[in-house]
Motif scaffolding. Structure first.
Motif, short mmCIF file in Angstrom:
data_model
loop_
_atom_site.label_atom_id
_atom_site.label_comp_id
_atom_site.label_asym_id
_atom_site.label_seq_id
_atom_site.Cartn_x
_atom_site.Cartn_y
_atom_site.Cartn_z
N VAL A 193 21.15 94.19 38.63
CA VAL A 193 22.26 93.24 38.66
C VAL A 193 23.15 93.50 39.86
O VAL A 193 23.65 92.55 40.49
N ALA A 194 23.35 94.75 40.22
CA ALA A 194 24.16 95.06 41.40
C ALA A 194 23.50 94.55 42.68
O ALA A 194 24.17 94.19 43.63
N GLY A 230 27.69 91.57 40.22
CA GLY A 230 27.22 92.76 40.92
C GLY A 230 28.28 93.82 41.05
O GLY A 230 28.03 95.01 40.86
N TYR A 231 29.50 93.40 41.37
CA TYR A 231 30.59 94.36 41.49
C TYR A 231 30.94 94.98 40.15
O TYR A 231 31.27 96.17 40.07
N SER A 285 19.82 103.38 42.00
CA SER A 285 19.62 103.03 43.41
C SER A 285 18.25 102.41 43.65
O SER A 285 18.12 101.47 44.44
N PHE A 286 17.22 102.91 42.98
CA PHE A 286 15.88 102.37 43.15
C PHE A 286 15.83 100.91 42.73
O PHE A 286 15.32 100.06 43.47
N SER A 287 16.36 100.60 41.56
CA SER A 287 16.32 99.21 41.11
C SER A 287 17.25 98.34 41.96
O SER A 287 16.95 97.17 42.20
N PHE A 288 18.34 98.90 42.45
CA PHE A 288 19.23 98.15 43.35
C PHE A 288 18.49 97.74 44.62
O PHE A 288 18.54 96.58 45.02
#
Length: 87
Positions: A24-25, A38-39, A67-70
């Motif tokens: 989502v981010a 996202g925020y 972080s990986f999914s981001f």
């Protein structure tokens, strides 16, 4: 026996929530432009990390999952950029 099952399920739920929050981010960037959502995901993730008392390997791996999914979602525009014909 039941406590280990309960802890395992809790860990799996945290894993899925971190994956979803990272995804989502990643919607902050074009072509999605989901800035507000996202925020909110990033702020909730940082609050989640801040709730831990000490820094250890678990915090590192939780940040890594987020972080990986981001980056999987945020860099999906690379596929779109490479597949466009240059007419």
């Amino acid at each position: 026996m039941f406590t280990s099952l309960k802890e395992r399920l809790r860990g799996q739920i945290r894993f899925l929530l971190l994956l979803c929050a990272g995804g989502v981010a990643g919607l902050i960037f074009p072509p999605f432009n989901g800035a507000v959502l996202g925020y909110v995901a990033i702020i909730l993730f940082l609050a989640y990390l801040y709730s831990f008392e000490k820094v250890d390997k678990k915090v590192f791996w939780r940040a890594y999952i987020f972080s990986f999914s981001f980056f999987i979602v945020a860099f999906s525009w690379i596929c779109n950029a490479l597949l466009i014909d240059g007419d």
